[in-house]
Design a protein around this motif. Structure first.
Motif, PDB file in Angstrom:
ATOM      1  N   LEU A 162      43.305  29.726  46.107  1.00 17.58           N
ATOM      2  CA  LEU A 162      44.241  31.033  46.032  1.00 17.58           C
ATOM      3  C   LEU A 162      45.665  30.389  46.633  1.00 17.58           C
ATOM      4  O   LEU A 162      45.807  29.421  47.623  1.00 17.58           O
ATOM      5  N   ARG A 163      46.752  30.866  46.407  1.00 19.01           N
ATOM      6  CA  ARG A 163      48.109  30.560  46.966  1.00 19.01           C
ATOM      7  C   ARG A 163      48.579  31.780  47.175  1.00 19.01           C
ATOM      8  O   ARG A 163      48.943  32.846  46.474  1.00 19.01           O
ATOM      9  N   ASP A 164      48.864  32.211  48.721  1.00 20.91           N
ATOM     10  CA  ASP A 164      49.398  33.229  49.094  1.00 20.91           C
ATOM     11  C   ASP A 164      50.934  33.269  48.823  1.00 20.91           C
ATOM     12  O   ASP A 164      51.693  32.311  48.520  1.00 20.91           O
ATOM     13  N   ARG A 165      51.511  34.389  49.397  1.00 17.46           N
ATOM     14  CA  ARG A 165      53.267  34.656  49.165  1.00 17.46           C
ATOM     15  C   ARG A 165      53.979  33.685  49.985  1.00 17.46           C
ATOM     16  O   ARG A 165      55.229  33.482  49.762  1.00 17.46           O
ATOM     17  N   ARG A 166      53.282  33.212  50.765  1.00 15.89           N
ATOM     18  CA  ARG A 166      54.145  32.073  51.836  1.00 15.89           C
ATOM     19  C   ARG A 166      53.774  30.735  51.119  1.00 15.89           C
ATOM     20  O   ARG A 166      54.307  29.711  51.915  1.00 15.89           O
ATOM     21  N   GLY A 167      53.321  30.504  50.109  1.00  9.65           N
ATOM     22  CA  GLY A 167      52.713  29.249  49.453  1.00  9.65           C
ATOM     23  C   GLY A 167      51.853  28.403  50.089  1.00  9.65           C
ATOM     24  O   GLY A 167      51.535  27.513  49.757  1.00  9.65           O
ATOM     25  N   ARG A 168      51.057  29.243  51.027  1.00  7.42           N
ATOM     26  CA  ARG A 168      49.837  28.433  51.647  1.00  7.42           C
ATOM     27  C   ARG A 168      48.557  28.617  50.594  1.00  7.42           C
ATOM     28  O   ARG A 168      48.477  29.619  50.153  1.00  7.42           O
ATOM     29  N   LEU A 169      48.033  27.447  50.525  1.00  3.26           N
ATOM     30  CA  LEU A 169      46.861  27.194  49.789  1.00  3.26           C
ATOM     31  C   LEU A 169      45.517  27.421  50.383  1.00  3.26           C
ATOM     32  O   LEU A 169      45.236  26.901  51.553  1.00  3.26           O
ATOM     33  N   TRP A 170      44.633  28.365  49.788  1.00  2.77           N
ATOM     34  CA  TRP A 170      43.295  28.705  50.497  1.00  2.77           C
ATOM     35  C   TRP A 170      42.364  28.224  49.682  1.00  2.77           C
ATOM     36  O   TRP A 170      42.203  28.355  48.196  1.00  2.77           O
ATOM     37  N   SER A 171      41.349  27.589  50.193  1.00  2.00           N
ATOM     38  CA  SER A 171      40.370  26.910  49.289  1.00  2.00           C
ATOM     39  C   SER A 171      39.038  27.029  49.955  1.00  2.00           C
ATOM     40  O   SER A 171      38.762  26.479  51.170  1.00  2.00           O
ATOM     41  N   HIS A 172      38.125  27.389  49.268  1.00  2.00           N
ATOM     42  CA  HIS A 172      36.560  27.439  49.846  1.00  2.00           C
ATOM     43  C   HIS A 172      35.665  27.583  48.837  1.00  2.00           C
ATOM     44  O   HIS A 172      35.819  28.557  48.089  1.00  2.00           O
ATOM     45  N   ARG A 173      34.542  26.842  48.737  1.00  4.24           N
ATOM     46  CA  ARG A 173      33.836  27.193  47.564  1.00  4.24           C
ATOM     47  C   ARG A 173      32.688  28.255  48.252  1.00  4.24           C
ATOM     48  O   ARG A 173      32.283  28.227  49.094  1.00  4.24           O
ATOM     49  N   LEU A 174      31.935  28.812  47.135  1.00  7.49           N
ATOM     50  CA  LEU A 174      30.867  29.751  47.609  1.00  7.49           C
ATOM     51  C   LEU A 174      29.644  28.892  47.733  1.00  7.49           C
ATOM     52  O   LEU A 174      29.161  28.334  46.774  1.00  7.49           O
ATOM     53  N   ASP A 175      29.013  28.858  48.971  1.00  5.33           N
ATOM     54  CA  ASP A 175      27.831  28.028  49.079  1.00  5.33           C
ATOM     55  C   ASP A 175      26.901  29.167  49.991  1.00  5.33           C
ATOM     56  O   ASP A 175      27.313  30.393  50.073  1.00  5.33           O
ATOM     57  N   VAL A 176      25.923  28.986  50.308  1.00  4.29           N
ATOM     58  CA  VAL A 176      24.972  29.794  50.808  1.00  4.29           C
ATOM     59  C   VAL A 176      25.614  30.513  52.203  1.00  4.29           C
ATOM     60  O   VAL A 176      25.567  31.770  52.433  1.00  4.29           O
ATOM     61  N   ALA A 177      26.101  29.737  53.172  1.00  3.00           N
ATOM     62  CA  ALA A 177      26.645  30.205  54.249  1.00  3.00           C
ATOM     63  C   ALA A 177      27.737  31.225  53.861  1.00  3.00           C
ATOM     64  O   ALA A 177      27.955  32.275  54.477  1.00  3.00           O
ATOM     65  N   ALA A 178      28.701  30.928  52.986  1.00  2.00           N
ATOM     66  CA  ALA A 178      29.553  31.833  52.362  1.00  2.00           C
ATOM     67  C   ALA A 178      29.016  33.278  51.872  1.00  2.00           C
ATOM     68  O   ALA A 178      29.364  34.213  52.030  1.00  2.00           O
ATOM     69  N   ALA A 179      28.038  32.911  51.158  1.00  2.00           N
ATOM     70  CA  ALA A 179      27.301  34.166  50.684  1.00  2.00           C
ATOM     71  C   ALA A 179      26.616  34.914  51.839  1.00  2.00           C
ATOM     72  O   ALA A 179      26.696  36.114  51.578  1.00  2.00           O
ATOM     73  N   VAL A 180      26.019  34.375  52.803  1.00  2.00           N
ATOM     74  CA  VAL A 180      25.758  35.176  53.981  1.00  2.00           C
ATOM     75  C   VAL A 180      26.801  35.985  54.653  1.00  2.00           C
ATOM     76  O   VAL A 180      26.813  37.092  54.940  1.00  2.00           O
ATOM     77  N   ARG A 181      28.019  35.534  54.810  1.00  2.00           N
ATOM     78  CA  ARG A 181      29.304  36.122  55.039  1.00  2.00           C
ATOM     79  C   ARG A 181      29.428  37.071  54.204  1.00  2.00           C
ATOM     80  O   ARG A 181      29.846  38.238  54.793  1.00  2.00           O
ATOM     81  N   MET A 182      29.791  36.821  52.942  1.00  2.00           N
ATOM     82  CA  MET A 182      30.103  38.023  52.209  1.00  2.00           C
ATOM     83  C   MET A 182      29.232  39.291  52.142  1.00  2.00           C
ATOM     84  O   MET A 182      29.451  40.470  52.333  1.00  2.00           O
ATOM     85  N   ARG A 183      27.855  39.037  52.312  1.00  2.00           N
ATOM     86  CA  ARG A 183      26.817  40.063  52.410  1.00  2.00           C
ATOM     87  C   ARG A 183      27.041  40.889  53.744  1.00  2.00           C
ATOM     88  O   ARG A 183      26.845  42.085  53.907  1.00  2.00           O
ATOM     89  N   ASP A 184      27.020  40.200  54.787  1.00  2.00           N
ATOM     90  CA  ASP A 184      26.984  40.835  56.209  1.00  2.00           C
ATOM     91  C   ASP A 184      28.469  41.216  56.631  1.00  2.00           C
ATOM     92  O   ASP A 184      28.788  42.417  57.171  1.00  2.00           O
ATOM     93  N   LEU A 185      29.622  40.784  56.035  1.00  2.00           N
ATOM     94  CA  LEU A 185      31.016  41.429  56.617  1.00  2.00           C
ATOM     95  C   LEU A 185      31.461  41.943  55.393  1.00  2.00           C
ATOM     96  O   LEU A 185      32.277  42.984  55.761  1.00  2.00           O
ATOM     97  N   ALA A 186      31.274  41.823  54.351  1.00  2.00           N
ATOM     98  CA  ALA A 186      31.772  42.557  53.295  1.00  2.00           C
ATOM     99  C   ALA A 186      30.744  43.442  52.535  1.00  2.00           C
ATOM    100  O   ALA A 186      31.555  44.172  51.609  1.00  2.00           O
ATOM    101  N   GLY A 187      29.882  43.411  52.750  1.00  2.00           N
ATOM    102  CA  GLY A 187      28.787  44.140  52.089  1.00  2.00           C
ATOM    103  C   GLY A 187      28.626  43.774  50.592  1.00  2.00           C
ATOM    104  O   GLY A 187      28.150  44.841  49.743  1.00  2.00           O
ATOM    105  N   VAL A 188      28.920  42.720  50.169  1.00  2.00           N
ATOM    106  CA  VAL A 188      28.700  42.036  48.707  1.00  2.00           C
ATOM    107  C   VAL A 188      27.757  41.096  48.975  1.00  2.00           C
ATOM    108  O   VAL A 188      27.969  40.181  49.335  1.00  2.00           O
ATOM    109  N   ASP A 189      26.683  41.593  48.117  1.00  2.00           N
ATOM    110  CA  ASP A 189      25.346  40.655  47.879  1.00  2.00           C
ATOM    111  C   ASP A 189      25.370  39.824  46.929  1.00  2.00           C
ATOM    112  O   ASP A 189      25.573  39.949  45.737  1.00  2.00           O
ATOM    113  N   VAL A 190      25.733  38.394  47.045  1.00  2.00           N
ATOM    114  CA  VAL A 190      26.027  37.441  46.036  1.00  2.00           C
ATOM    115  C   VAL A 190      24.853  37.406  45.121  1.00  2.00           C
ATOM    116  O   VAL A 190      24.883  37.247  43.751  1.00  2.00           O
ATOM    117  N   MET A 191      23.433  37.513  45.897  1.00  2.00           N
ATOM    118  CA  MET A 191      22.415  37.498  44.628  1.00  2.00           C
ATOM    119  C   MET A 191      22.252  38.780  43.806  1.00  2.00           C
ATOM    120  O   MET A 191      21.788  38.476  42.717  1.00  2.00           O
TER     121      MET A 191
END
Length: 215
Positions: free
Chosen positions: A3-32
């Motif tokens: 992603l590129r935000d309005r300041r032009g900063r580039l955000w990049s990270h792939r979805l791996d198991v660690a990210a899936a755990v964060r999404m489940r625990d922090l955002a309530g979104v279960d990747v599985m």
């Protein structure tokens, strides 16, 4: 995710198991669960929360809070720099990559697997596959873990087949001897298959079940 935000900063990270755990625990979104239903959260807030959880290492590096992250996705005056539909597309692409498996070596796991999958099953697969291979699942995807487990299985069977062939061939005359591949049920030594296969979304969970539960 890229992603590129309005300041032009580039955000990049792939979805791996660690990210899936964060999404489940922090955002309530279960990747599985998303992998089973192929559907994303419907609200803008949920999409932004899921993206923030995925990109959390980047956010921490830049000291960006979740609220500030949401503001950075909006336009300077109106609209969106990164719209909810853009976020949804990025998340779907990451989801597809997470459950994709690299091409594997010759031989295909055999088994007739019929089961009603749940998100809990897939989380269990993650840790069972990691334990089988002996790796930290955090930086890996589901598909990569399946590929690693498949390679480990073929490696172990190749060694076993060599010993079985040696034992067998010591007991028979020369014309009845068999190659090690004849004792390898995985086909990894080339007895039944000489081409590589690609585990797809249609059989990925079934292959994982063979490794994790012997089904």
């Amino acid at each position: 995710m890229l992603l590129r935000d309005r300041r032009g900063r580039l955000w990049s990270h792939r979805l791996d198991v660690a990210a899936a755990v964060r999404m489940r625990d922090l955002a309530g979104v279960d990747v599985m669960q998303l992998g089973l239903t192929q559907s994303l959260p419907g609200s803008r807030a949920a999409l932004v929360d899921a993206a923030y959880a995925l990109l959390l290492p980047e956010a921490q590096r830049h000291s960006v809070s979740d609220r500030e992250f949401g503001r950075l996705l909006r336009g300077r005056l109106w609209g969106w720099t990164v719209s909810p539909s853009d976020l949804a597309d990025e998340l779907l692409a990451e989801l597809a990559a997470f459950f994709a498996s690299p091409k594997l070596s010759p031989g295909e796991p055999k088994g007739d697997v019929e089961r009603e999958l749940t998100a809990a099953d897939l989380w269990g697969d993650i840790y069972a596959l990691a334990g089988l291979v002996g790796v930290d699942p955090g930086p890996l995807t589901y598909g990569e873990l399946v590929a690693l487990a498949d390679s480990r299985r073929k490696h172990d069977w190749a060694r076993t087949a060599e010993l079985m062939a040696l034992t067998f061939n010591l007991q028979v005359d020369r014309e009845h001897r068999k190659p090690a591949a004849a004792f390898d049920p995985t086909g990894g030594l080339g007895a039944e298959s000489t081409g590589s296969i690609e585990i797809t979304a249609d059989n990925l969970f079934d292959v994982a079940a063979i490794f994790c539960r012997g089904q």
